[in-house]
Design a protein around this motif. Structure first.
Motif, PDB file in Angstrom:
ATOM      1  N   ILE A   1       0.835  -1.208   0.000  1.00 21.85           N
ATOM      2  CA  ILE A   1       0.000   0.000   0.000  1.00 21.85           C
ATOM      3  C   ILE A   1       0.866   1.252   0.000  1.00 21.85           C
ATOM      4  O   ILE A   1       0.603   2.196  -0.754  1.00 21.85           O
ATOM      5  N   GLN A   2       1.920   1.271   0.815  1.00 27.56           N
ATOM      6  CA  GLN A   2       2.820   2.428   0.829  1.00 27.56           C
ATOM      7  C   GLN A   2       3.503   2.607  -0.518  1.00 27.56           C
ATOM      8  O   GLN A   2       3.635   3.735  -1.003  1.00 27.56           O
ATOM      9  N   SER A   3       3.953   1.525  -1.124  1.00 27.41           N
ATOM     10  CA  SER A   3       4.627   1.601  -2.420  1.00 27.41           C
ATOM     11  C   SER A   3       3.716   2.205  -3.476  1.00 27.41           C
ATOM     12  O   SER A   3       4.148   3.037  -4.273  1.00 27.41           O
TER      13      SER A   3
ATOM     14  N   ASP B   1       6.334   4.574  -5.938  1.00 26.52           N
ATOM     15  CA  ASP B   1       7.705   4.090  -5.835  1.00 26.52           C
ATOM     16  C   ASP B   1       8.085   3.314  -7.088  1.00 26.52           C
ATOM     17  O   ASP B   1       7.343   2.448  -7.539  1.00 26.52           O
ATOM     18  N   SER B   2       9.236   3.620  -7.669  1.00 25.33           N
ATOM     19  CA  SER B   2       9.654   2.946  -8.900  1.00 25.33           C
ATOM     20  C   SER B   2      10.302   1.585  -8.642  1.00 25.33           C
ATOM     21  O   SER B   2      10.440   0.777  -9.551  1.00 25.33           O
ATOM     22  N   GLU B   3      10.708   1.320  -7.407  1.00 29.08           N
ATOM     23  CA  GLU B   3      11.296   0.016  -7.084  1.00 29.08           C
ATOM     24  C   GLU B   3      10.219  -1.061  -7.174  1.00 29.08           C
ATOM     25  O   GLU B   3       9.098  -0.866  -6.685  1.00 29.08           O
ATOM     26  N   PRO B   4      10.522  -2.189  -7.805  1.00 31.15           N
ATOM     27  CA  PRO B   4       9.526  -3.271  -7.860  1.00 31.15           C
ATOM     28  C   PRO B   4       9.046  -3.642  -6.451  1.00 31.15           C
ATOM     29  O   PRO B   4       9.850  -3.764  -5.523  1.00 31.15           O
TER      30      PRO B   4
ATOM     31  N   ILE C   1      -1.499  -7.592  -5.352  1.00 33.60           N
ATOM     32  CA  ILE C   1      -0.876  -6.364  -5.853  1.00 33.60           C
ATOM     33  C   ILE C   1      -1.652  -5.834  -7.061  1.00 33.60           C
ATOM     34  O   ILE C   1      -1.926  -4.632  -7.150  1.00 33.60           O
ATOM     35  N   ILE C   2      -2.034  -6.728  -7.960  1.00 35.69           N
ATOM     36  CA  ILE C   2      -2.813  -6.314  -9.132  1.00 35.69           C
ATOM     37  C   ILE C   2      -4.136  -5.693  -8.690  1.00 35.69           C
ATOM     38  O   ILE C   2      -4.535  -4.632  -9.194  1.00 35.69           O
TER      39      ILE C   2
ATOM     40  N   ASN D   1       2.842   5.859 -13.524  1.00 35.98           N
ATOM     41  CA  ASN D   1       2.838   6.014 -12.060  1.00 35.98           C
ATOM     42  C   ASN D   1       2.773   4.682 -11.328  1.00 35.98           C
ATOM     43  O   ASN D   1       3.258   4.561 -10.205  1.00 35.98           O
ATOM     44  N   LEU D   2       2.168   3.680 -11.965  1.00 34.46           N
ATOM     45  CA  LEU D   2       2.013   2.375 -11.314  1.00 34.46           C
ATOM     46  C   LEU D   2       3.013   1.341 -11.825  1.00 34.46           C
ATOM     47  O   LEU D   2       2.858   0.146 -11.606  1.00 34.46           O
ATOM     48  N   ASN D   3       4.057   1.823 -12.505  1.00 37.54           N
ATOM     49  CA  ASN D   3       5.175   0.990 -12.970  1.00 37.54           C
ATOM     50  C   ASN D   3       4.790  -0.062 -14.000  1.00 37.54           C
ATOM     51  O   ASN D   3       5.380  -1.146 -14.036  1.00 37.54           O
TER      52      ASN D   3
END
Length: 185
Positions: A79-81, A86-89, A121-122, A146-148
């Protein structure tokens, strides 16, 4: 001596405010608070049942089982990511913060929640897409970025697969069908 409380369904700033109010009303001093976790300055002892029941009445749950604590930490990281763009997987971030490999994390999550971590996650991403569409500030390509997602067509396929409609169709709706983040499993 202080005590750390892991609280299920504490997923936003409003949740934190609600928990702070409950704990202070029950005479506890808060040392620190973050999503899903509160450190109080004293042990719960006499207040334990009142806190546990008060949290339950508000839609939260005091978690004590170690595996459930890990699952809740995973949910908070996801949720925080998504909130921080956040661009990190996300899986990489989880493995770093939890300190377990992705296979162990996935098995634990699936066993506990009855859904794979990837599907969770999806589902969260799709709810975030709905929020972006509702705010009407970004186009579909910007939302995908924004959602990578690698591209907006991948996002469009996933959105249709989960919701049964295209993002354009969703945008035209008057009745926005959004789920609360703590209700996604």
């Amino acid at each position: 001596m202080g005590q750390t409380l892991i609280i299920k369904n504490m997923v936003c700033a409003r949740c934190k405010s609600t928990v702070i109010e409950l704990l202070t009303r029950n005479g506890l001093e808060i040392e620190s608070i973050e999503l899903g976790k509160v450190v109080v300055k004293q042990a719960l002892e006499n207040n334990y049942n009142a806190i546990k029941n008060g949290l339950k009445d508000l839609g939260f749950e005091l978690i004590e089982d170690e595996s459930k604590v890990l699952v809740e930490q995973i949910k908070v990281i996801v949720i925080q990511s998504l909130s921080e763009n956040d661009s990190e997987p996300i899986i990489s971030k989880i493995t770093k913060e939890i300190g377990k490999n992705d296979s162990a994390i996935s098995k634990l999550f699936s066993k506990s929640e009855g859904i794979t971590l990837e599907k969770y996650i999806i589902n969260l991403k799709i709810e975030k897409v709905k929020e972006y569409i509702q705010l009407n500030q970004l186009n579909f390509s910007e939302i995908a970025y924004n959602l990578n997602y690698n591209n907006s067509s991948h996002l469009a396929k996933q959105f249709k697969s989960v919701t049964g409609m295209s993002m354009s169709e969703y945008r035209k709706l008057q009745d926005w069908d959004r789920k609360e983040l703590d209700q996604i499993v």
